[in-house]
Motif scaffolding. Structure first.
Motif, mmCIF file in Angstrom:
data_model
loop_
_atom_site.group_PDB
_atom_site.id
_atom_site.type_symbol
_atom_site.label_atom_id
_atom_site.label_comp_id
_atom_site.label_asym_id
_atom_site.label_seq_id
_atom_site.Cartn_x
_atom_site.Cartn_y
_atom_site.Cartn_z
ATOM 1 N N PHE A 184 75.682 45.938 4.885
ATOM 2 C CA PHE A 184 75.717 46.990 3.871
ATOM 3 C C PHE A 184 74.926 48.210 4.358
ATOM 4 C CE2 PHE A 184 74.162 48.079 -0.698
ATOM 5 C CZ PHE A 184 75.066 49.134 -0.776
ATOM 6 N N ALA A 185 73.744 47.967 4.929
ATOM 7 C CA ALA A 185 72.929 49.062 5.463
ATOM 8 C C ALA A 185 73.665 49.785 6.590
ATOM 9 C CB ALA A 185 71.594 48.534 5.959
ATOM 10 N N GLY A 186 74.366 49.016 7.427
ATOM 11 C CA GLY A 186 75.149 49.634 8.489
ATOM 12 C C GLY A 186 76.230 50.529 7.942
ATOM 13 N N GLY A 187 76.894 50.092 6.878
ATOM 14 C CA GLY A 187 77.919 50.912 6.253
ATOM 15 C C GLY A 187 77.353 52.207 5.689
ATOM 16 N N LEU A 188 76.198 52.111 5.060
ATOM 17 C CA LEU A 188 75.547 53.311 4.531
ATOM 18 C C LEU A 188 75.189 54.275 5.657
ATOM 19 C CD1 LEU A 188 73.135 51.699 1.883
ATOM 20 C CD2 LEU A 188 75.291 52.890 1.437
ATOM 21 N N ALA A 189 74.679 53.726 6.763
ATOM 22 C CA ALA A 189 74.310 54.570 7.901
ATOM 23 C C ALA A 189 75.532 55.260 8.492
ATOM 24 C CB ALA A 189 73.603 53.736 8.964
ATOM 25 N N CYS A 190 76.666 54.571 8.502
ATOM 26 C CA CYS A 190 77.900 55.179 9.008
ATOM 27 C C CYS A 190 78.332 56.372 8.161
ATOM 28 C CB CYS A 190 79.024 54.139 9.025
ATOM 29 S SG CYS A 190 78.916 52.939 10.364
ATOM 30 N N GLU A 191 77.917 56.372 6.894
ATOM 31 C CA GLU A 191 78.264 57.465 5.983
ATOM 32 C C GLU A 191 77.192 58.551 5.937
ATOM 33 O OE1 GLU A 191 81.226 57.841 4.379
ATOM 34 O OE2 GLU A 191 81.760 56.179 5.705
ATOM 35 N N ILE A 229 72.729 42.616 15.381
ATOM 36 C CA ILE A 229 73.203 42.997 16.712
ATOM 37 C C ILE A 229 74.509 43.774 16.639
ATOM 38 C CG2 ILE A 229 74.061 42.115 18.920
ATOM 39 C CD1 ILE A 229 72.107 39.768 18.606
ATOM 40 N N HIS A 230 75.511 43.207 15.975
ATOM 41 C CA HIS A 230 76.863 43.774 16.040
ATOM 42 C C HIS A 230 77.113 44.918 15.057
ATOM 43 C CE1 HIS A 230 78.515 40.922 18.944
ATOM 44 N NE2 HIS A 230 77.761 40.014 18.367
ATOM 45 N N ASP A 231 76.500 44.861 13.897
ATOM 46 C CA ASP A 231 76.764 45.887 12.887
ATOM 47 C C ASP A 231 75.762 47.027 12.895
ATOM 48 O OD1 ASP A 231 78.859 44.293 12.101
ATOM 49 O OD2 ASP A 231 77.767 43.346 10.453
ATOM 50 N N ILE A 232 74.632 46.841 13.580
ATOM 51 C CA ILE A 232 73.609 47.894 13.613
ATOM 52 C C ILE A 232 73.324 48.342 15.051
ATOM 53 C CG2 ILE A 232 71.270 48.552 12.970
ATOM 54 C CD1 ILE A 232 73.036 47.917 10.572
ATOM 55 N N ALA A 233 72.775 47.444 15.856
ATOM 56 C CA ALA A 233 72.290 47.840 17.180
ATOM 57 C C ALA A 233 73.416 48.270 18.119
ATOM 58 C CB ALA A 233 71.500 46.692 17.808
ATOM 59 N N CYS A 282 64.631 41.905 22.641
ATOM 60 C CA CYS A 282 65.720 41.741 23.604
ATOM 61 C C CYS A 282 66.980 42.513 23.215
ATOM 62 C CB CYS A 282 66.057 40.262 23.779
ATOM 63 S SG CYS A 282 66.656 39.458 22.268
ATOM 64 N N ILE A 283 66.984 43.161 22.048
ATOM 65 C CA ILE A 283 68.183 43.861 21.569
ATOM 66 C C ILE A 283 68.133 45.325 21.993
ATOM 67 C CG2 ILE A 283 69.537 44.514 19.549
ATOM 68 C CD1 ILE A 283 68.383 42.121 18.093
ATOM 69 N N PRO A 284 69.155 45.836 22.663
ATOM 70 C CA PRO A 284 69.171 47.245 23.057
ATOM 71 C C PRO A 284 69.135 48.185 21.845
ATOM 72 C CG PRO A 284 70.821 46.010 24.279
ATOM 73 C CD PRO A 284 70.304 45.093 23.199
ATOM 74 N N ASN A 285 68.638 49.390 22.071
ATOM 75 C CA ASN A 285 68.600 50.512 21.121
ATOM 76 C C ASN A 285 67.486 50.437 20.082
ATOM 77 O OD1 ASN A 285 70.850 51.727 22.315
ATOM 78 N ND2 ASN A 285 72.288 50.655 20.976
ATOM 79 N N ILE A 286 66.833 49.283 19.926
ATOM 80 C CA ILE A 286 65.847 49.142 18.854
ATOM 81 C C ILE A 286 64.469 49.651 19.290
ATOM 82 C CG2 ILE A 286 64.467 47.411 17.614
ATOM 83 C CD1 ILE A 286 66.918 45.863 17.052
ATOM 84 N N VAL A 287 63.809 50.374 18.370
ATOM 85 C CA VAL A 287 62.405 50.738 18.530
ATOM 86 C C VAL A 287 61.592 49.786 17.658
ATOM 87 C CG1 VAL A 287 60.656 52.507 18.081
ATOM 88 C CG2 VAL A 287 62.866 53.154 19.063
ATOM 89 N N LEU A 288 60.586 49.146 18.257
ATOM 90 C CA LEU A 288 59.860 48.067 17.586
ATOM 91 C C LEU A 288 58.372 48.399 17.512
ATOM 92 C CD1 LEU A 288 59.751 45.231 16.404
ATOM 93 C CD2 LEU A 288 59.946 44.304 18.718
#
Length: 270
Positions: free
Chosen positions: A22-29, A50-54, A88-94
């Protein structure tokens, strides 16, 4: 809070996978969603993370509550693995705030970034510090030195900073507040490795694959040969109990840190 912003707050209950997608969908908008979730429960939405966000590099902020040992809730609720499964997940700032001031700063920093971010903070009260009223940010991937010492450097992540400072006094050690696990402050690691005989990483996360492993990996990549001692949660499920008692039982309080560092130095001498 939900009553004050009813159009901006969605309670999805225990549907963690749905919350992340759901958060990924909101970000896409074009929105900037914040997913407030327990560290241990985000594990249930790892595939979606991994698949819907990163994978799509979407600007979703993960506010990870109950990171580390949580006390009476026990083994099912300890946030023992998030640094390992996120790093280990690309694109993430931790990010790992050491106190309430940094937590506010890091959440503000995360909200300004155009990529997936995670701020992990422990259960319980803070140190009693008063956060700044302004929403200030921090430079991404930069730690800070909090104490200058001699031959030992303690690299603390998050809530381990306070026991690290106490142990630093006992050991006359340098203490660094690392702040970021990813991107790691490689330059600070280099400086500490070149000026100290032993680096000690401290984290309230599984020692396998965690922040200490990232420091060790960075040191190897740079070509540094300084000895590294990684301290964190052991390779076992920790039972329930008082947080302070649990940390002491696994050697992550001041006394435990000092004892384990001195034991490492003794082994080296022998």
């Amino acid at each position: 809070m939900p009553r004050n912003i009813p159009d901006r707050y969605f309670d999805v209950g225990i549907a963690e996978q749905h919350a992340v997608t759901f958060a990924g969908g909101l970000a896409c908008e074009g929105m900037k969603p914040v997913v407030a979730i327990y560290s241990t429960f985000l594990q249930r939405a790892y595939d979606q993370l991994i698949h819907d966000i990163a994978l799509q590099n979407l600007p979703v902020v993960f506010a990870l509550d109950r990171a580390g040992l949580v006390g009476a809730d026990g083994a099912t609720h300890h946030g023992a693995f998030d640094l390992s499964y996120l790093a280990c997940i690309p694109n993430i700032v931790l990010m790992t705030p050491a106190d309430e001031i940094e937590c506010r700063q890091m959440l503000s920093t995360a909200f300004q970034l155009d990529c997936p971010t995670a701020v992990r903070y422990p259960r319980g009260s803070g140190l009693g510090l008063t956060p700044e009223k302004a929403l200030s940010t921090l430079p991404v991937g930069k730690g800070e030195l909090r104490r200058h010492g001699k031959s030992i450097a303690l690299l603390a992540f998050g809530g381990m900073l306070m026991p690290a400072l106490e142990a630093g006094d006992a050991l006359d050690a340098t203490v660094a507040n690392m702040r970021f696990v990813k991107p790691l402050d490689n330059e600070l690691v280099r400086q500490l490795a070149q000026s100290h005989d032993l680096l000690v990483t401290l984290e309230e996360n599984a020692v396998i694959g965690g922040a200490g492993a990232e420091v060790e990996r960075a040191a190897a990549t740079i070509g540094l040969k300084t000895a590294i001692l990684r301290l964190g949660l052991p390779d076992q499920f920790v039972d329930h109990g008082d947080q302070a008692h649990l940390l002491a039982s696994i050697g992550l309080d001041c006394d435990g840190i000092v004892e384990r560092v001195r034991a490492r130095l003794l082994d080296k001498v022998e």
